[in-house]
Motif scaffolding. Structure first.
Motif, PDB file in Angstrom:
ATOM      1  N   ALA A  54       1.026  -1.189   0.050  1.00  0.00           N
ATOM      2  CA  ALA A  54       0.202  -0.027  -0.140  1.00  0.00           C
ATOM      3  C   ALA A  54       0.871   1.457  -0.154  1.00  0.00           C
ATOM      4  CB  ALA A  54      -0.903   0.247   1.445  1.00  0.00           C
ATOM      5  N   GLY A  55       2.132   1.228   0.827  1.00  0.00           N
ATOM      6  CA  GLY A  55       2.722   2.493   0.909  1.00  0.00           C
ATOM      7  C   GLY A  55       3.606   2.558  -0.527  1.00  0.00           C
ATOM      8  N   ARG A  56       3.370   1.895  -1.380  1.00  0.00           N
ATOM      9  CA  ARG A  56       4.202   2.051  -2.916  1.00  0.00           C
ATOM     10  C   ARG A  56       2.887   1.834  -3.592  1.00  0.00           C
ATOM     11  NH1 ARG A  56       7.474  -1.999  -4.114  1.00  0.00           N
ATOM     12  NH2 ARG A  56       6.547  -3.402  -2.372  1.00  0.00           N
ATOM     13  N   THR A  57       1.584   1.772  -3.653  1.00  0.00           N
ATOM     14  CA  THR A  57       0.759   1.953  -4.321  1.00  0.00           C
ATOM     15  C   THR A  57       0.285   3.669  -4.604  1.00  0.00           C
ATOM     16  OG1 THR A  57       0.687  -0.219  -3.940  1.00  0.00           O
ATOM     17  CG2 THR A  57      -0.740   0.230  -5.281  1.00  0.00           C
ATOM     18  N   TYR A  58       0.093   3.301  -6.131  1.00  0.00           N
ATOM     19  CA  TYR A  58      -0.315   4.974  -6.764  1.00  0.00           C
ATOM     20  C   TYR A  58      -1.463   4.266  -7.736  1.00  0.00           C
ATOM     21  CZ  TYR A  58       3.687   6.535  -4.293  1.00  0.00           C
ATOM     22  OH  TYR A  58       4.429   7.461  -3.246  1.00  0.00           O
ATOM     23  N   ARG A  59      -2.215   5.833  -7.326  1.00  0.00           N
ATOM     24  CA  ARG A  59      -3.880   5.421  -8.216  1.00  0.00           C
ATOM     25  C   ARG A  59      -3.058   6.406  -8.979  1.00  0.00           C
ATOM     26  NH1 ARG A  59      -9.650   6.270  -6.782  1.00  0.00           N
ATOM     27  NH2 ARG A  59      -9.837   8.194  -6.283  1.00  0.00           N
ATOM     28  N   VAL A  60      -3.691   5.978 -10.395  1.00  0.00           N
ATOM     29  CA  VAL A  60      -3.309   7.077 -11.676  1.00  0.00           C
ATOM     30  C   VAL A  60      -4.373   7.984 -11.650  1.00  0.00           C
ATOM     31  CG1 VAL A  60      -2.651   7.974 -14.039  1.00  0.00           C
ATOM     32  CG2 VAL A  60      -1.391   5.866 -12.952  1.00  0.00           C
ATOM     33  N   THR A  61      -4.881   8.979 -11.874  1.00  0.00           N
ATOM     34  CA  THR A  61      -6.049   9.431 -12.157  1.00  0.00           C
ATOM     35  C   THR A  61      -5.760  11.392 -12.552  1.00  0.00           C
ATOM     36  OG1 THR A  61      -4.713  11.123 -10.158  1.00  0.00           O
ATOM     37  CG2 THR A  61      -6.028  10.019  -9.688  1.00  0.00           C
ATOM     38  N   LEU A  62      -6.722  11.420 -12.947  1.00  0.00           N
ATOM     39  CA  LEU A  62      -7.109  12.867 -14.318  1.00  0.00           C
ATOM     40  C   LEU A  62      -6.623  14.282 -13.528  1.00  0.00           C
ATOM     41  CD1 LEU A  62      -6.849  13.888 -17.040  1.00  0.00           C
ATOM     42  CD2 LEU A  62      -9.258  12.969 -17.170  1.00  0.00           C
ATOM     43  N   ASN A  63      -5.897  14.964 -14.262  1.00  0.00           N
ATOM     44  CA  ASN A  63      -6.671  16.103 -13.746  1.00  0.00           C
ATOM     45  C   ASN A  63      -6.284  17.483 -15.007  1.00  0.00           C
ATOM     46  OD1 ASN A  63      -5.162  19.546 -12.126  1.00  0.00           O
ATOM     47  ND2 ASN A  63      -6.978  18.855 -12.234  1.00  0.00           N
ATOM     48  N   ALA A  64      -7.716  17.779 -15.707  1.00  0.00           N
ATOM     49  CA  ALA A  64      -8.041  18.221 -17.007  1.00  0.00           C
ATOM     50  C   ALA A  64      -8.647  19.417 -15.980  1.00  0.00           C
ATOM     51  CB  ALA A  64      -8.563  17.721 -18.095  1.00  0.00           C
ATOM     52  N   LEU A  65     -10.300  19.795 -16.769  1.00  0.00           N
ATOM     53  CA  LEU A  65     -11.013  19.919 -15.654  1.00  0.00           C
ATOM     54  C   LEU A  65     -12.039  19.738 -14.926  1.00  0.00           C
ATOM     55  CD1 LEU A  65     -13.551  19.275 -19.149  1.00  0.00           C
ATOM     56  CD2 LEU A  65     -11.590  21.831 -18.764  1.00  0.00           C
ATOM     57  N   ASP A  66     -11.528  18.532 -14.234  1.00  0.00           N
ATOM     58  CA  ASP A  66     -11.954  18.238 -13.013  1.00  0.00           C
ATOM     59  C   ASP A  66     -10.360  17.480 -12.117  1.00  0.00           C
ATOM     60  OD1 ASP A  66     -13.107  18.125 -10.488  1.00  0.00           O
ATOM     61  OD2 ASP A  66     -15.413  18.451 -11.385  1.00  0.00           O
ATOM     62  N   PHE A  67     -10.965  17.383 -11.224  1.00  0.00           N
ATOM     63  CA  PHE A  67     -10.263  15.974 -10.350  1.00  0.00           C
ATOM     64  C   PHE A  67     -10.959  14.566 -10.707  1.00  0.00           C
ATOM     65  CE2 PHE A  67      -7.899  19.044  -8.861  1.00  0.00           C
ATOM     66  CZ  PHE A  67      -6.531  18.388  -8.555  1.00  0.00           C
ATOM     67  N   ASN A  68     -10.305  13.976 -11.410  1.00  0.00           N
ATOM     68  CA  ASN A  68     -11.221  12.982 -12.120  1.00  0.00           C
ATOM     69  C   ASN A  68     -11.077  11.410 -11.507  1.00  0.00           C
ATOM     70  OD1 ASN A  68     -12.464  10.400 -12.965  1.00  0.00           O
ATOM     71  ND2 ASN A  68     -13.268  11.892 -15.051  1.00  0.00           N
ATOM     72  N   SER A  69     -11.015  11.090 -10.945  1.00  0.00           N
ATOM     73  CA  SER A  69     -10.524   8.842 -10.963  1.00  0.00           C
ATOM     74  C   SER A  69     -10.231   8.259 -12.154  1.00  0.00           C
ATOM     75  CB  SER A  69     -11.010   8.670  -9.230  1.00  0.00           C
ATOM     76  OG  SER A  69     -12.242   8.569  -9.364  1.00  0.00           O
ATOM     77  N   ASN A  70     -11.427   8.367 -12.837  1.00  0.00           N
ATOM     78  CA  ASN A  70     -11.328   7.442 -14.212  1.00  0.00           C
ATOM     79  C   ASN A  70     -10.378   7.937 -14.126  1.00  0.00           C
ATOM     80  OD1 ASN A  70     -15.029   7.118 -14.264  1.00  0.00           O
ATOM     81  ND2 ASN A  70     -13.666   5.904 -12.618  1.00  0.00           N
ATOM     82  N   VAL A  71      -9.889   7.238 -15.683  1.00  0.00           N
ATOM     83  CA  VAL A  71      -8.751   7.508 -16.594  1.00  0.00           C
ATOM     84  C   VAL A  71      -8.488   6.767 -17.881  1.00  0.00           C
ATOM     85  CG1 VAL A  71      -6.458   8.360 -15.228  1.00  0.00           C
ATOM     86  CG2 VAL A  71      -6.707   6.416 -15.555  1.00  0.00           C
ATOM     87  N   SER A  72      -8.301   7.231 -19.233  1.00  0.00           N
ATOM     88  CA  SER A  72      -8.436   6.601 -19.924  1.00  0.00           C
ATOM     89  C   SER A  72      -8.160   5.288 -19.936  1.00  0.00           C
ATOM     90  CB  SER A  72      -7.717   7.452 -21.360  1.00  0.00           C
ATOM     91  OG  SER A  72      -7.741   6.337 -22.438  1.00  0.00           O
ATOM     92  N   LEU A  73      -8.334   4.277 -20.445  1.00  0.00           N
ATOM     93  CA  LEU A  73      -7.642   2.406 -20.545  1.00  0.00           C
ATOM     94  C   LEU A  73      -6.310   2.652 -21.686  1.00  0.00           C
ATOM     95  CD1 LEU A  73     -11.033   0.746 -21.569  1.00  0.00           C
ATOM     96  CD2 LEU A  73      -9.534   0.412 -19.918  1.00  0.00           C
ATOM     97  N   ALA A  74      -6.275   3.629 -22.623  1.00  0.00           N
ATOM     98  CA  ALA A  74      -5.166   3.817 -22.891  1.00  0.00           C
ATOM     99  C   ALA A  74      -3.455   4.134 -22.159  1.00  0.00           C
ATOM    100  CB  ALA A  74      -5.117   5.117 -24.043  1.00  0.00           C
ATOM    101  N   ILE A  75      -3.892   4.799 -21.389  1.00  0.00           N
ATOM    102  CA  ILE A  75      -2.847   5.339 -19.783  1.00  0.00           C
ATOM    103  C   ILE A  75      -1.864   4.001 -19.206  1.00  0.00           C
ATOM    104  CG2 ILE A  75      -1.970   6.445 -17.645  1.00  0.00           C
ATOM    105  CD1 ILE A  75      -3.428   8.062 -19.501  1.00  0.00           C
ATOM    106  N   ILE A  76      -2.679   2.764 -18.770  1.00  0.00           N
ATOM    107  CA  ILE A  76      -1.725   1.954 -18.622  1.00  0.00           C
ATOM    108  C   ILE A  76      -0.552   0.568 -19.628  1.00  0.00           C
ATOM    109  CG2 ILE A  76      -2.150  -0.622 -17.093  1.00  0.00           C
ATOM    110  CD1 ILE A  76      -1.975   1.464 -15.291  1.00  0.00           C
TER     111      ILE A  76
END
Length: 788
Positions: A54-76
């Motif tokens: 857990a201490g080394r795990t991060y969620r990749v999020t999106l900050n464009a028009l808003d802070f969004n926990s969902n991201v494109s499936l192209a990221i990973i």
């Protein structure tokens, strides 16, 4: 010597059972409450801590028009190529619910997660069967939780069995894991191979701005790897894969896994985040409770001290030293505290076993046996012994033998001052807790019922699996007099599941902003009683109609730079990049998500392709019968599905589930603290009555009525309550004002709350004082004055 102290302690407890009961009862409640709060806070602040990485795990999020926990499936996929040093990367695709069919049995299951082959390497699942390395490597494979496996297959073997998903495809059981802890930000019932739906998602896997709801990305960095080093590379990563324009417009913040549950900036979370301040407030309540319990003990002990003055005098005449007397009295305190702690642990275990039912909190009572918890119990035991025992021990051991044996022993003036200070502290604590409880109660009511901007009463929502039978469903339902109205949409006012970009070059807005999209029918505005500020309501149109007419809310109107709703009519905006739309109406803002966030821009548009939910307002009379009728018609049209409905007010309540849990706990523990405080006040009145026995006798001989004697005891506490209020009011206001700042919309703290707090203190004090005062007033003055 120790044996002697213990023997004397038990002898004195037997001699003064009522005193011992009050002390043990108060401390038991205090210890139990603190222990339960400790476990609640430990559980909530430990969200996702069960994961070893857990201490080394991060969620990749999106900050464009808003802070969004969902991201494109192209990221990973791109990160796997550009950042090979990452230990793991995984893509999750989350569905809130889905239908599972096994033979003829159908189940509506929640928390469906699609994961790839690295998902079991990122999250710590406890495997009961199957191989974590291969379970999700092939399409059409599923890992069940232990509960799901028993639900579907009972005690028979589940491995290798097939289950049907949403009448679309069969999936084979490739593994079974233990149920995830309740403090997980990724609750999971079924874990399905992402490859199963890869073809359906393929179109979204190369576009940065194609962001399906439920798409979450996680990475694990290597040990001794700086996350700042990775963050510095993200802009170049975006530019390389999707171009400079997107790199300027978007950021990919890396959110620590342990922060997911507490970061309230983000939309589209699986579980609504909550502020850590809420749990810090609970810790404050625990401290107040244990302080109140210790004050209670001190007051009762000093009230009892006068009765033991002769005992102290005799012991000193016989050669007992002050240190020996202190050890004796501390020994008695230790016995009472240990007994209270044992009972407190038992009470907390009983409570935790039922906490799920009472407070929607699931904590295994076996946690009480964990070394960390037992160490905490030992620490609080030692602390209580010191806080509750030191002062009474020094007071009682300080009696002079001559005065003690002459029955002239008394508590020094500075001791009386300290005790009054303790009572003021108790009243202040009680008033702070009353203020806090009232404010939280008002805020919870505001959450659920006030300022919503629409009518939620008696509305249920049901899904519409196929659009072909939608109109037939409506016709069947409207024949029932128990149904007042029905509207189709992609979600009611508080269901926000579709967002898009907008701009308006003609109004000077050339940079994209974000808006919520609601696809609604012509009945929607009237059914939910949305208030039109200008223009027309949504009307029915053909799907082939290319003229796109929309109704916007106040927030979007202000983002367009318009203040007068009439001036917004016939203006044009571009939705989703190139969809030219004409504003035909403006509606007053309504609540579309929790009040943690400010209301966002919203567009209402007629688009029957998005009508997958029916909102039905039913008559309050014979409600169950009407719902049964709706279910019968629904199943007749959609026999291969599972009928489920949700009341809209229940959906709203789910926004504030975390706050509701804490409010229930806050309310319960505040009552406990106030009860303990009453015991302390009772002890002080008992002390005052024993000190003034002869005075009361003389007053009765001189003709004083009972009510004047009651007033004699009561008037001493009026100014103590007033002083306590002067302390409690600013403290309570400061603490609760800061708590309210966690919400974009909240109540104002008015004077009525503080009036109720001080009035409650007077009432609580009056009831507590009355018993002892009347008891003292009814004593025969002959018995009171006999020794004179």
């Amino acid at each position: 010597m120790i044996k002697s102290y213990v023997t004397i302690a038990f002898r004195n407890i037997r001699r003064n059972l009522s005193y011992a009961f009050l002390n043990v009862f108060g401390l038991t409640l205090g210890v139990a409450a603190c222990l339960v709060i400790f476990l609640i806070v430990r559980n909530e602040l430990g969200f996702d801590g069960y994961n070893s990485k857990a201490g080394r795990t991060y969620r990749v999020t999106l900050n464009a028009l808003d802070f969004n926990s969902n991201v494109s499936l192209a990221i990973i996929p791109a990160m796997r190529i550009d950042f090979p040093e990452l230990e793991q990367t995984t893509q999750l695709f989350y569905l809130p619910d889905a239908m599972i069919k096994i033979g003829e049995n159908r189940f509506k299951e929640k928390n469906i997660v699609f994961g790839d082959g690295q998902t079991p390497m990122v999250f710590d699942y406890q495997w009961l069967a199957g191989d974590p390395k291969t379970a999700l490597s092939q399409p059409n494979s599923v890992v069940l939780t232990e509960t799901a496996a028993k639900k579907y297959f009972g005690n028979s073997e589940a491995m290798g069995k097939n289950i049907n998903f949403e009448n679309q495809f069969d999936i084979k059981v490739a593994g079974i894991i233990k149920d995830l802890p309740p403090n997980s930000s990724t609750p999971t019932s079924l874990l399905i191979s992402l490859k199963t739906i890869e073809q359906k998602l393929k179109g979204a896997m190369g576009n940065f701005w194609s962001i399906p709801g439920g798409s979450y990305a996680y990475i694990v960095i290597p040990k001794k790897y700086s996350i700042h080093q990775l963050e510095s590379k993200i802009p170049a990563f975006i530019k390389k894969n999707w171009g400079a324009d997107i790199a300027k417009a978007a950021h990919l913040p890396l959110q620590p896994l342990k922060d997911v549950h507490f970061d309230q900036r983000y939309i589209n979370n699986i579980i609504t985040p909550t502020s850590k301040d809420t749990y810090y407030a609970l810790i404050g309540v625990a401290l107040l409770i244990i302080i109140t319990a210790c004050i209670n003990f001190v007051n009762l002990a000093t009230a009892q001290a006068i009765r033991r003055a002769k005992e102290v005098g005799v012991r000193k005449v016989l050669g007992a030293t002050k240190s020996q007397l202190i050890r004796q009295f501390m020994g008695e305190t230790t016995v009472l505290v240990l007994l209270s702690v044992i009972l407190g642990v038992l009470v907390s275990a009983f409570f935790l076993a039922r906490a799920g039912e009472w407070m929607s909190i699931t904590i295994d009572p076996k946690q009480l046996l964990q070394p960390e918890v037992m160490t905490w119990i030992a620490g609080i035991t030692f602390l209580v012994i010191l806080l509750a025992g030191l002062y009474p021990s020094f007071v009682q051991s300080a009696f002079q033998p001559v005065e003690s044996l002459k029955s002239q022993a008394g508590i020094p003036a500075k001791g009386l001052t300290l005790r009054k200070g303790l009572v003021i502290a108790q009243f202040a604590i009680s008033q702070i807790l009353i203020v806090g409880t009232l404010i939280v109660a008002h805020q919870m009511d505001f959450f659920k019922n006030q300022d919503l901007g629409f009518n939620k009463e008696a509305v249920i929502t049901v899904s519409i699996p196929t659009k072909e039978k939608r109109d037939v469903f409506k016709q069947q339902l409207m024949t029932n007099p128990g149904i007042k109205d029905l509207s189709f949409s992609n979600g009611g006012p508080v269901y926000n599941n579709s967002f898009t970009s907008f701009q308006s070059p003609e109004l000077g807005l050339t940079k994209d902003d974000v808006t919520e999209m609601k696809f609604v029918d012509e009945k929607y505005i009237d059914m939910f009683q949305l208030h039109m500020l200008a223009g027309q309501k949504i009307w029915k149109k053909d799907d082939k109609d290319t003229l796109n007419s929309i109704v916007i809310n106040e927030t979007m109107m202000h983002k367009l730079g318009i203040q007068d709703p009439q001036l917004a009519l016939n203006k044009h905006v571009k939705l989703n990049g190139d969809q030219q739309s004409t504003i035909v109406g403006v509606v007053q803002d309504f609540q579309s998500e929790s009040k943690h966030k400010k209301r966002r821009a919203c567009v209402l548009e007629y688009n029957s392709r998005g009508f997958f939910m029916a909102s039905i307002r039913i008559q309050p009379a014979a409600m169950n019968k009407t719902i049964a009728f709706i279910g019968k018609q629904w199943l007749g049209l959609f026999p291969d599905n599972v009928f489920q409905y949700e009341f809209m007010d229940e959906h709203i309540a789910n926004f504030y589930r975390q706050e509701q849990k804490v409010y229930t706990a806050f309310q319960l523990f505040s009552y406990i603290a106030i009860l303990i405080g009453c015991l302390g006040l009772y002890g002080l009145i008992a002390f005052a009555a024993s000190q003034r026995t002869k005075e009361v006798g003389i007053r009765k001989v001189l003709g004083a009525p009972i009510h004047s004697i009651v007033a004699l005891f009561g008037k001493e506490f009026i100014y103590l309550i007033a002083i306590a209020f002067l302390v409690a009011a600013p403290l309570g206001y400061y603490v609760m004002h800061n708590w309210l700042q966690n919400f974009a919309y909240h109540i104002s703290i008015g004077p009525d709350i503080f009036f109720i707090a001080i009035a409650s203190s007077f009432i609580i004090a009056a009831v507590t004082i009355a018993y002892q005062a009347i008891k003292a007033a009814l004593v025969n003055p002959v018995n009171s004055l006999r020794s004179e």
